[in-house]
Design an enzyme around this catalytic site. Sequence first.
Site, short mmCIF file in Angstrom:
data_model
loop_
_atom_site.label_atom_id
_atom_site.label_comp_id
_atom_site.label_asym_id
_atom_site.label_seq_id
_atom_site.Cartn_x
_atom_site.Cartn_y
_atom_site.Cartn_z
N HIS A 55 0.88 -1.17 0.00
CA HIS A 55 0.00 0.00 0.00
C HIS A 55 0.91 1.22 0.00
O HIS A 55 2.01 1.16 0.59
CB HIS A 55 -0.83 0.10 1.27
N ASP A 58 2.36 1.68 3.35
CA ASP A 58 3.28 0.66 3.89
C ASP A 58 4.71 1.12 3.60
O ASP A 58 5.64 0.84 4.36
CB ASP A 58 3.10 -0.70 3.22
N MET A 89 2.64 -5.86 -7.25
CA MET A 89 1.29 -5.29 -7.11
C MET A 89 1.37 -4.09 -6.18
O MET A 89 2.18 -4.07 -5.26
CB MET A 89 0.37 -6.38 -6.55
N GLU A 182 -11.15 -6.27 -4.96
CA GLU A 182 -11.18 -7.36 -3.95
C GLU A 182 -12.41 -7.27 -3.07
O GLU A 182 -12.61 -6.29 -2.37
CB GLU A 182 -9.91 -7.27 -3.09
N LYS A 184 -15.05 -8.35 0.07
CA LYS A 184 -15.05 -8.84 1.46
C LYS A 184 -16.42 -8.50 2.03
O LYS A 184 -16.94 -7.42 1.77
CB LYS A 184 -13.94 -8.14 2.25
N GLU A 218 -10.08 -13.44 -2.23
CA GLU A 218 -9.27 -13.89 -1.09
C GLU A 218 -10.00 -15.04 -0.39
O GLU A 218 -11.19 -14.92 -0.07
CB GLU A 218 -9.05 -12.73 -0.11
N HIS A 221 -12.07 -14.22 2.72
CA HIS A 221 -13.23 -13.33 2.57
C HIS A 221 -14.45 -14.10 2.11
O HIS A 221 -15.57 -13.85 2.58
CB HIS A 221 -12.88 -12.19 1.61
N ASP A 246 -5.52 -13.70 -3.56
CA ASP A 246 -5.00 -13.59 -2.19
C ASP A 246 -5.22 -14.92 -1.48
O ASP A 246 -6.36 -15.32 -1.20
CB ASP A 246 -5.73 -12.47 -1.42
N ASP A 256 -12.10 -12.17 10.89
CA ASP A 256 -11.13 -12.16 9.78
C ASP A 256 -9.77 -12.63 10.30
O ASP A 256 -9.06 -11.89 10.97
CB ASP A 256 -11.05 -10.72 9.27
N ASP A 258 -7.01 -14.35 8.57
CA ASP A 258 -5.79 -14.21 7.75
C ASP A 258 -4.70 -15.22 8.15
O ASP A 258 -3.53 -14.87 8.31
CB ASP A 258 -5.23 -12.77 7.84
N ASP A 288 -1.85 -13.28 1.38
CA ASP A 288 -2.37 -12.16 2.18
C ASP A 288 -2.76 -12.67 3.56
O ASP A 288 -3.93 -12.83 3.88
CB ASP A 288 -3.55 -11.50 1.48
C1 GLT Z 1 -6.01 -5.49 4.21
C2 GLT Z 1 -7.07 -6.49 3.81
C3 GLT Z 1 -6.67 -7.31 2.65
C4 GLT Z 1 -6.45 -6.52 1.39
C5 GLT Z 1 -5.34 -5.57 1.47
C6 GLT Z 1 -5.32 -4.69 0.25
S1 GLT Z 1 -5.19 -4.74 2.93
O1 GLT Z 1 -5.05 -6.08 5.02
O2 GLT Z 1 -7.37 -7.33 4.93
O3 GLT Z 1 -7.55 -8.34 2.40
O4 GLT Z 1 -6.08 -7.43 0.39
O5 GLT Z 1 -5.76 -3.41 0.48
MN MN Z 2 -6.65 -9.47 0.70
MN MN Z 3 -8.27 -10.66 4.76
#
Ligand code: GLT
Ligand code: MN
Ligand code: MN
Length: 384
Positions: A55, A58, A89, A182, A184, A218, A221, A246, A256, A258, A288
Amino acid sequence: MSFKPTPNDKFTFGLWTVGNPGRDPFGEPTRPTWSPAEIVDMLGEAGGVCGVNFHDNDLIPIDATDAEAASIKKDFSAALNRTGLKVCMATTNLFGDPVFKDGGFTSNDADVRAYAVHKTMRAMDLGAEFGAKIYVMWGGREGAETDAAKDPVESLNRYRDAVNFLTNYNKEKGYGYRFALEPKPNEPRGHIYLPTVGHLLAFIQTLEHHADVGVNPEVAHEHMAGLNFTHAVAMALWAGKLFHIDLNDQAYGRYDQDFRFGSENPKAAFFLVKLLEDHNYDGFKHFDSHAYRTSDRADVIEFARGSMITYLRLADAAKRWNADARVKQLLASMPKAEGGVPATYSPGAAADLHARSFDRAAIAARSLPYEALDQRTIEILMGG
Ligand code: GLT
Ligand code: MN
Ligand code: MN
């Protein structure tokens, strides 16, 4: 068989993933804040990584001076050179700063909407400076807790106007980005607009430069929404819109998480990898995810390595599945799949099908040994 990743595997990580300091809503960071250059060095240590994603903030903190930005970029470039990593990316942080408390592109405040597009243009400049060709847009704050706040139809108009503006900017500057939106369903907003892959695929068709826009699904998500991720990715592939992916993992019905790819639902991860490999997906595979809050630096590197090795092992399992004698025998024993509905309509074909008689009971009695097939899949996943 050695499972050693190489840059040709196109595995990537974000500065925000490997660099995640382990903060959660209840607790302070458990790891130090590493600089972008230090994170690139960690990925270099993991070995075989293709690239790193970021980002805007970042890399360059939102309030950095020009001199600070120049020095960060210099250190980051040096780290890229010594590790051989690329920037694959880029994306914009439109969720962290309080100005985005009610969204960016869809905010009710016209100044916030303008600022979000301004910030994205500058983040696109930054990504292009480092050679990124994929631009992700994750609208984490685009949504609502209460529908008293905004007209959700108007929100889609605002979203579309912003994306149209930015795809035109991409063309004017000749950046050559392909945009990957993306989805979510929630977190950080109570309800996020365009919550699933299917919603986004419908939205993209309404865009001015829709050929330049695809999706970045993702795992976590789609699982948060209780959906089958492999089916979501299949639809994106079928539509020619899988521009980026992702990879991570997530228990169904939880916050969430991750988690590391394949750590929670290895069977679902297997069918996903099999789909990507069978359909020759050749885009970047971005992990991700972040290491458990309990991990230290060495364990974060294990987490990065493990993500890539799990993918390679699952790809190998998919190959073994496709070549497996028992799988082949079971598939061959099933009803024939060819034929069915004629590919092109004609009055003659319609008349033939209309007049055809079917032995319904005999067809219904045909054997479909899916239990045996699934059991063989599990055995292959277990190594034999
Ligand atoms: C954030 C989110 C991710 C996205 C990123 C891109 S940032 O951490 O949870 O799923 O892919 O903005
Ligand atoms: Mn993501
Ligand atoms: Mn996520």
